[in-house]
Design a protein around this motif. Sequence first.
Motif, short mmCIF file in Angstrom:
data_model
loop_
_atom_site.label_atom_id
_atom_site.label_comp_id
_atom_site.label_asym_id
_atom_site.label_seq_id
_atom_site.Cartn_x
_atom_site.Cartn_y
_atom_site.Cartn_z
N ALA A 28 53.56 -15.53 66.05
CA ALA A 28 52.78 -16.70 66.46
C ALA A 28 52.07 -17.37 65.30
O ALA A 28 51.13 -18.14 65.52
N PHE A 29 52.52 -17.14 64.09
CA PHE A 29 51.87 -17.67 62.91
C PHE A 29 51.68 -19.19 63.00
O PHE A 29 50.63 -19.72 62.65
N ARG A 30 52.69 -19.88 63.47
CA ARG A 30 52.66 -21.34 63.49
C ARG A 30 51.57 -21.90 64.38
O ARG A 30 51.22 -23.07 64.26
N LEU A 31 51.04 -21.08 65.29
CA LEU A 31 50.00 -21.51 66.21
C LEU A 31 48.59 -21.28 65.68
O LEU A 31 47.63 -21.77 66.28
N TYR A 32 48.45 -20.54 64.61
CA TYR A 32 47.14 -20.17 64.09
C TYR A 32 46.60 -21.22 63.14
O TYR A 32 47.36 -21.89 62.43
N THR A 33 45.28 -21.34 63.12
CA THR A 33 44.62 -21.98 62.00
C THR A 33 44.46 -20.96 60.89
O THR A 33 43.94 -19.87 61.12
N MET A 34 44.94 -21.29 59.71
CA MET A 34 44.86 -20.40 58.57
C MET A 34 43.77 -20.90 57.62
O MET A 34 43.62 -22.10 57.42
N GLY A 35 43.06 -19.97 57.04
CA GLY A 35 41.98 -20.36 56.16
C GLY A 35 41.79 -19.41 55.00
O GLY A 35 42.33 -18.30 54.98
N TRP A 36 41.03 -19.89 54.04
CA TRP A 36 40.63 -19.10 52.89
C TRP A 36 39.11 -19.14 52.78
O TRP A 36 38.50 -20.20 52.91
N TYR A 37 38.54 -17.98 52.53
CA TYR A 37 37.12 -17.83 52.28
C TYR A 37 36.95 -17.03 51.00
O TYR A 37 37.88 -16.34 50.57
N ARG A 38 35.78 -17.12 50.41
CA ARG A 38 35.54 -16.35 49.21
C ARG A 38 34.12 -15.80 49.22
O ARG A 38 33.23 -16.35 49.86
N GLN A 39 33.95 -14.72 48.49
CA GLN A 39 32.64 -14.11 48.37
C GLN A 39 32.45 -13.61 46.95
O GLN A 39 33.21 -12.77 46.48
N ALA A 40 31.43 -14.13 46.30
CA ALA A 40 31.07 -13.69 44.97
C ALA A 40 29.99 -12.63 45.07
O ALA A 40 29.26 -12.56 46.07
N PRO A 41 29.85 -11.79 44.05
CA PRO A 41 28.83 -10.74 44.09
C PRO A 41 27.44 -11.32 44.34
O PRO A 41 27.03 -12.28 43.68
N GLY A 42 26.73 -10.75 45.29
CA GLY A 42 25.38 -11.17 45.59
C GLY A 42 25.27 -12.45 46.38
O GLY A 42 24.15 -12.93 46.61
N LYS A 43 26.38 -13.02 46.82
CA LYS A 43 26.36 -14.27 47.55
C LYS A 43 27.01 -14.11 48.92
O LYS A 43 27.76 -13.17 49.16
N GLN A 44 26.70 -15.04 49.80
CA GLN A 44 27.29 -15.05 51.13
C GLN A 44 28.75 -15.52 51.06
O GLN A 44 29.16 -16.20 50.12
N ARG A 45 29.48 -15.14 52.09
CA ARG A 45 30.85 -15.63 52.21
C ARG A 45 30.85 -17.15 52.33
O ARG A 45 30.04 -17.73 53.06
N GLU A 46 31.76 -17.79 51.64
CA GLU A 46 31.83 -19.24 51.58
C GLU A 46 33.18 -19.74 52.08
O GLU A 46 34.23 -19.21 51.69
N PHE A 47 33.15 -20.75 52.91
CA PHE A 47 34.38 -21.39 53.35
C PHE A 47 35.01 -22.15 52.20
O PHE A 47 34.35 -22.90 51.50
N VAL A 48 36.32 -21.99 52.05
CA VAL A 48 37.05 -22.65 50.98
C VAL A 48 37.97 -23.73 51.53
O VAL A 48 37.90 -24.88 51.12
N ALA A 49 38.85 -23.34 52.45
CA ALA A 49 39.84 -24.29 52.95
C ALA A 49 40.44 -23.76 54.24
O ALA A 49 40.44 -22.55 54.49
N ALA A 50 40.96 -24.66 55.05
CA ALA A 50 41.65 -24.29 56.28
C ALA A 50 42.73 -25.30 56.59
O ALA A 50 42.63 -26.48 56.21
N ILE A 51 43.75 -24.84 57.28
CA ILE A 51 44.83 -25.71 57.74
C ILE A 51 45.21 -25.29 59.14
O ILE A 51 45.45 -24.11 59.41
N ASN A 52 45.26 -26.24 60.07
CA ASN A 52 45.56 -25.89 61.44
C ASN A 52 47.05 -26.01 61.72
O ASN A 52 47.86 -26.31 60.83
#
Length: 117
Positions: A28-52
């Motif tokens: 079902a991959f084609r039905l998912y929204t895919m995204g990338w997040y990142r987390q640097a040391p000592g920082k909160q997780r950050e949204f990078v990009a997404a594609i629906n």
Amino acid sequence: QVQLVESGGGLVQAGGSLRLSCAASGSAFRLYTMGWYRQAPGKQREFVAAINSGGSTNYGDSVKGRFTISRDNAKNTTYLQMNSLKPEDTAVYYCNADPGYGVTAYWGQGTQVTVSS
């Protein structure tokens, strides 16, 4: 049910480029929204990009104009092309798959990106 495996991280100099890949299991991959997040040391997780599923994209302000997210449904893979990398891009990058409909999202194990100045 869904496994995500990131690859393509590494060490790069400022101004360089990397392409991250996220290979997903399942039918079902084609039905998912895919995204990338990142987390640097000592920082909160950050949204990078997404594609629906329709191909619409969104980017975090810090990466607009430099990063491009894409997907290849035939390969069950999403990509993050990262250009003009900066030291502040250094982080562990995580792939995310969101089925929607209240279903719990899936996460990959992460891949380290280190940008030297």
